[in-house]
Design an enzyme around this catalytic site. Structure first.
Site, PDB file in Angstrom:
ATOM      1  N   ASN A   1      16.840  47.951  41.010  1.00  0.00           N
ATOM      2  CA  ASN A   1      17.823  48.988  40.709  1.00  0.00           C
ATOM      3  C   ASN A   1      17.347  50.044  39.716  1.00  0.00           C
ATOM      4  O   ASN A   1      17.859  51.164  39.714  1.00  0.00           O
ATOM      5  CB  ASN A   1      19.112  48.353  40.174  1.00  0.00           C
ATOM      6  CG  ASN A   1      20.146  48.173  41.261  1.00  0.00           C
ATOM      7  OD1 ASN A   1      19.889  48.433  42.426  1.00  0.00           O
ATOM      8  ND2 ASN A   1      21.332  47.725  40.884  1.00  0.00           N
TER       9      ASN A   1
ATOM     10  N   ARG B   1      36.040  30.160  40.618  1.00  0.00           N
ATOM     11  CA  ARG B   1      36.993  30.780  39.712  1.00  0.00           C
ATOM     12  C   ARG B   1      38.386  30.732  40.356  1.00  0.00           C
ATOM     13  O   ARG B   1      38.522  30.556  41.571  1.00  0.00           O
ATOM     14  CB  ARG B   1      36.615  32.233  39.413  1.00  0.00           C
ATOM     15  CG  ARG B   1      35.272  32.396  38.700  1.00  0.00           C
ATOM     16  CD  ARG B   1      35.306  31.856  37.288  1.00  0.00           C
ATOM     17  NE  ARG B   1      34.080  32.129  36.552  1.00  0.00           N
ATOM     18  CZ  ARG B   1      33.079  31.269  36.428  1.00  0.00           C
ATOM     19  NH1 ARG B   1      33.145  30.088  37.038  1.00  0.00           N
ATOM     20  NH2 ARG B   1      32.012  31.587  35.713  1.00  0.00           N
TER      21      ARG B   1
ATOM     22  N   ASP C   1      31.530  41.084  43.274  1.00  0.00           N
ATOM     23  CA  ASP C   1      31.766  39.788  43.902  1.00  0.00           C
ATOM     24  C   ASP C   1      33.257  39.551  44.140  1.00  0.00           C
ATOM     25  O   ASP C   1      33.652  38.953  45.142  1.00  0.00           O
ATOM     26  CB  ASP C   1      31.152  38.670  43.065  1.00  0.00           C
ATOM     27  CG  ASP C   1      31.514  38.771  41.595  1.00  0.00           C
ATOM     28  OD1 ASP C   1      32.185  39.745  41.203  1.00  0.00           O
ATOM     29  OD2 ASP C   1      31.112  37.874  40.828  1.00  0.00           O
TER      30      ASP C   1
ATOM     31  N   ARG D   1      23.807  45.219  45.960  1.00  0.00           N
ATOM     32  CA  ARG D   1      23.660  43.787  46.226  1.00  0.00           C
ATOM     33  C   ARG D   1      23.987  43.466  47.689  1.00  0.00           C
ATOM     34  O   ARG D   1      23.373  42.579  48.295  1.00  0.00           O
ATOM     35  CB  ARG D   1      24.571  42.988  45.292  1.00  0.00           C
ATOM     36  CG  ARG D   1      24.491  41.483  45.492  1.00  0.00           C
ATOM     37  CD  ARG D   1      25.586  40.776  44.718  1.00  0.00           C
ATOM     38  NE  ARG D   1      25.433  40.905  43.284  1.00  0.00           N
ATOM     39  CZ  ARG D   1      24.711  40.089  42.534  1.00  0.00           C
ATOM     40  NH1 ARG D   1      24.052  39.100  43.093  1.00  0.00           N
ATOM     41  NH2 ARG D   1      24.638  40.262  41.227  1.00  0.00           N
TER      42      ARG D   1
ATOM     43  N   ASP E   1      18.964  36.631  39.096  1.00  0.00           N
ATOM     44  CA  ASP E   1      17.617  36.231  38.696  1.00  0.00           C
ATOM     45  C   ASP E   1      17.581  35.449  37.395  1.00  0.00           C
ATOM     46  O   ASP E   1      16.520  34.972  36.993  1.00  0.00           O
ATOM     47  CB  ASP E   1      16.716  37.466  38.593  1.00  0.00           C
ATOM     48  CG  ASP E   1      17.189  38.438  37.516  1.00  0.00           C
ATOM     49  OD1 ASP E   1      18.328  38.285  37.050  1.00  0.00           O
ATOM     50  OD2 ASP E   1      16.424  39.353  37.159  1.00  0.00           O
ATOM     51  N   ASP E   2      18.709  35.293  36.725  1.00  0.00           N
ATOM     52  CA  ASP E   2      18.716  34.530  35.476  1.00  0.00           C
ATOM     53  C   ASP E   2      19.323  33.138  35.643  1.00  0.00           C
ATOM     54  O   ASP E   2      19.571  32.454  34.658  1.00  0.00           O
ATOM     55  CB  ASP E   2      19.464  35.296  34.373  1.00  0.00           C
ATOM     56  CG  ASP E   2      20.833  35.761  34.833  1.00  0.00           C
ATOM     57  OD1 ASP E   2      21.318  35.270  35.867  1.00  0.00           O
ATOM     58  OD2 ASP E   2      21.416  36.643  34.161  1.00  0.00           O
TER      59      ASP E   2
ATOM     60  N   ASN F   1      21.368  53.127  40.603  1.00  0.00           N
ATOM     61  CA  ASN F   1      21.647  51.864  39.927  1.00  0.00           C
ATOM     62  C   ASN F   1      23.133  51.536  40.071  1.00  0.00           C
ATOM     63  O   ASN F   1      23.968  51.970  39.278  1.00  0.00           O
ATOM     64  CB  ASN F   1      21.247  51.952  38.450  1.00  0.00           C
ATOM     65  CG  ASN F   1      21.464  50.625  37.731  1.00  0.00           C
ATOM     66  OD1 ASN F   1      21.595  49.580  38.357  1.00  0.00           O
ATOM     67  ND2 ASN F   1      21.498  50.679  36.400  1.00  0.00           N
TER      68      ASN F   1
ATOM     69  N   LEU G   1      25.933  48.236  41.446  1.00  0.00           N
ATOM     70  CA  LEU G   1      26.097  46.847  41.855  1.00  0.00           C
ATOM     71  C   LEU G   1      26.367  46.730  43.346  1.00  0.00           C
ATOM     72  O   LEU G   1      26.196  45.648  43.924  1.00  0.00           O
ATOM     73  CB  LEU G   1      27.238  46.202  41.062  1.00  0.00           C
ATOM     74  CG  LEU G   1      27.028  46.090  39.548  1.00  0.00           C
ATOM     75  CD1 LEU G   1      28.238  45.451  38.884  1.00  0.00           C
ATOM     76  CD2 LEU G   1      25.778  45.281  39.233  1.00  0.00           C
TER      77      LEU G   1
END
Length: 739
Positions: free
Chosen positions: A529, A604, A664, A558, A575-576, A553, A555
């Site tokens: 991004n 959630r 999401d 995705r 990636d984390d 850049n 979201l």
């Protein structure tokens, strides 16, 4: 003045704490180490229930062999079946992936099996039959089993064991002659080479005749230039296994009689012995090629192809030719990562394509014995250290009485004369004295109530725990492979997609190196991004890595439609986030059962009015969830991405851009808006680590503010797309993975 008596030493001895008794010490130590081993086993080897297709299959010391299918335009351009992106509807096998036949498939058909190996193909009309060795772990011998495919090798129906004798059988070479079908399996345990004829193909066979009174292995028959040639190896002579001898016979009929070749035995003259057959010879462009197997030390065998230059009754000459199949890079996580020793190649009836079937194993030969031996060594070292430690604290007194060895002279030994007995007696007494001296030197040297000595005790205890855990890992930890889960005997693959930028490159390097080893990962797509994109050489990967550089850049990137993705499933993963490959494989299995849903690891709950965003702990307390975070989730990329980039979702994407959040949540609303049934599935990971805590580049570091923004998104999205579906209960699937 009265003189004081020398009592400090006596008072010091009285203050010495009493040493624990040997039985109490040993019992306490054993209990402690057992608890440590059990705790480690529960943490390191979580006992998640396995799907039915993996039950009943117990690989043994010979390995965990299975069979895979390869396709190509020629026998020298074969690619694994997953390369051709062949799909099979049941079990969301998009694409179908190797292995296509495993011991689990045979066991599920009702025949105990510990591995399948040495597969041969037999093509009859539109049906492709595969005959292979399956080892019965109960009888500890090989039987011949069969499977059939009616879709060019994509899916296989197990037919069970078709030939079972009282001795070991393997290498089921099947061919036709006249109007009959024959099988020539290895039966070297009986000291001869037998030929069977099918009386009810492919299920029933009867002995036709004994071809040769020699214990041949890996034998094949090929018709070439007007004659039939039988090639096999006799390993009964001393040194034959090392030299790899090849014997040849010729005849005018495959039923014999057979005449020996004048050059028998034929030795391969290469640097590494590869005379033993590794499959069926094949004819390509009017040339004959022989498949051999090369012994590769501890790894077993690999395949080598030879072009036969001369084959007459008097002469035989062959030369090795290049033959390269895609080399597996995932080691134990690949079904053939360690070794392969058999390949059968045939041309399909239409004559345009070739099909090959190869066996493979993910572990080295004798892996289970090696792990057991090393584990016992660690346990033995721990036991020795327990005894030494007991002596140091005075719990165990190492004193051997000299009466344990007394010289007996009333009877003379047939082996030793009296002088040798006396010498042996003195040596044994010397050994006992030195052991007693050592025991007196170390006995009670550590006072477990002194602070200085407690440090020694802590260090020794730590060493004991480490030795115990290492032994437990080697013996009970399995072969280290994180295998995929099949559905209906079918395996598949998925694409791993992550979105990142230059400040998170440190996370990305670990991410790619770790997840590229997972068995079902076909490709890793990095959505870049912002910042300078990394070069291919900067990322260490076992699978192809494609870096998709974005101009903006956002979201929303995705879920950008990507026609270059080669699989039906995409695993969206931040990636984390670091978790085990087995966690990914279990999630992929659940998605294959529910390909129309979002399947992920972070549930959630959105409830109340207006809707409020709640974390996983709250969802667990309420017994259900209705959102799955797509930072770690499987989905059908064509279905999900088209919904996300539909015209109806345009206003939602604008909200995501304005808040730089909630992409999401938007996808969950789009799935819920398209179905009245449940659209989310939760899979509990064994463990997961958020690496952003260490790198300091987390997007949502302020949890309270992050949840407030997400609650705001819920209010806006519910006004546009309607409400989310009712919550899905935990532990509702029955597989034990969503507890």
């Amino acid at each position: 003045m009265p003189s004081s008596s020398p009592r400090p030493a006596m008072e010091h001895r009285r203050r010495q704490p009493p040493a624990p008794s040997a039985p109490a010490y040993l019992a306490a130590t054993l209990a402690f180490l057992t608890l440590a081993a059990v705790a480690y086993s529960r943490a390191a080897f979580p006992r998640f229930p396995h799907p039915p297709a993996t039950r009943g299959c117990r690989p043994d010391a010979e390995g965990s062999w299975s069979a895979g299918v390869f396709l190509g335009d020629s026998p020298f351009s074969l690619k694994p079946i997953e390369h051709w992106r062949i799909s099979s509807g049941p079990g969301a096998a998009w694409p179908v992936a190797n292995p296509v036949v495993t011991c689990a498939d045979v066991a599920e058909a009702g025949f105990p099996s510990s591995f399948v190996a040495n597969p041969f193909l037999f093509i009859q009309g539109d049906a492709i039959y595969m005959f292979f060795e399956t080892k019965n772990p109960i009888a500890s011998q090989g039987d011949i089993a069969a499977a059939v495919s009616k879709d060019a090798g994509t899916t296989w129906q197990q037919l069970g064991v078709v030939l079972d004798e009282e001795w070991h059988l393997s290498y089921p070479y099947v061919f036709s002659y006249g109007n009959e079908t024959y099988m020539m399996p290895e039966s070297s345990k009986k000291g001869n080479l037998k030929l069977y004829r099918a009386v009810d193909f492919p299920l029933k066979w009867e002995l036709e005749k004994v071809l040769l009174e020699r214990p041949l292995v890996d034998s094949v028959i090929i018709h070439f230039k007007g004659s039939y040639w039988l090639l096999g190896s006799d390993l009964s002579s001393y040194g034959a296994k090392q030299t790899g001898e090849l014997f040849i016979w010729f005849s005018s009929s495959p039923l014999g009689p057979w005449n020996p070749h004048k050059q028998n035995p034929i030795h391969n003259t290469g640097n590494r012995p590869s005379a033993r057959n590794g499959g069926r010879p094949f004819i390509y462009n009017d040339s004959l090629y022989r498949i051999g197997k090369i012994r590769g030390g501890g790894s077993g065998y690999t395949i080598q192809v030879f072009k036969v230059q001369v084959l007459t009754a008097d002469q035989y000459r062959e030369v090795a030719v290049p033959f390269v199949l895609d080399k597996p890079l995932k080691d134990r996580n690949a079904w053939n990562g360690a070794r392969s020793h058999h390949l059968d190649v045939q041309q399909l009836p239409l004559g345009q394509h070739w099909i090959g079937v190869m066996d493979g194993d993910r572990v080295l030969s004798g892996d289970s014995i090696h792990r057991l031996t090393v584990g016992c060594i660690f346990y033995g070292a721990a036991c020795i250290l327990v005894l030494v430690f007991g002596g140091l604290i005075g719990a165990i007194k190492c004193t051997l009485p000299l009466r344990w060895y007394l010289l007996h002279t009333e009877k003379r030994s047939d082996t030793f004369d009296i002088e040798k007995q006396v010498l042996l007696c003195h040596k044994f007494i010397w050994l006992i004295c030195n052991v007693n001296r050592l025991g007196s030197l170390i006995g009670g040297k550590i006072n477990y109530r002194a602070w200085k000595d407690r440090v020694y005790i802590a260090v020794i205890t730590l060493i004991l725990v480490v030795l115990t855990l290492l032994g437990t890992n080697y013996i009970f930890g399995g072969n280290g492979a994180e295998e995929p889960y099949s559905i209906g005997g079918r395996y598949s693959q998925f694409t791993l997609l992550t979105m990142t930028y230059d400040a998170r490159f440190w996370n990305l390097k670990m991410f790619v190196e770790h997840y590229s080893k997972c068995a079902s990962v076909r490709e890793i797509v990095v959505v870049w991004n912002k910042g300078r994109a990394p070069l291919q050489g900067e990322l260490k990967s076992m699978v192809p890595v494609r870096i998709r550089v974005e101009n903006k850049n956002t979201l929303n990137n995705r879920f950008k439609i990507d026609k270059e993705i080669k699989t039906g499933a995409v695993m969206e993963l931040d990636d984390d986030i670091m978790m085990t490959c087995d966690d990914l494989e279990r999630g992929f299995k659940v998605w294959r059962d529910h390909p129309d849903r979002i399947v992920g690891y972070y549930p959630r709950l959105a409830e109340g009015w207006p809707l409020e965003y709640r974390n996983e702990r709250y969802a667990q307390q309420q017994g259900g969830y209705n959102i799955i975070l797509t930072g770690a989730a499987f989905m059908d990329h064509e279905l999900a991405f088209k919904r996300y980039w539909s015209k109806e979702a345009e206003i939602g994407r604008q909200i995501v851009d304005s808040l730089f959040n909630c992409e999401d949540v938007l996808l969950n609303f789009l799935f819920a808006n398209a179905s009245s049934a449940s659209t989310v599935e939760y899979v509990k990971p064994a463990w997961a680590i958020d690496m952003s805590k260490f790198s300091g580049v987390a997007i949502s570091r302020n949890t309270q503010a992050h949840y407030h923004v997400r609650s705001k998104c819920l209010a806006m999205f519910s006004g546009i797309f309607g409400n989310l579906t009712s919550k899905t209960s935990f532990n509702s699937r029955g597989d034990g993975w969503d507890v």
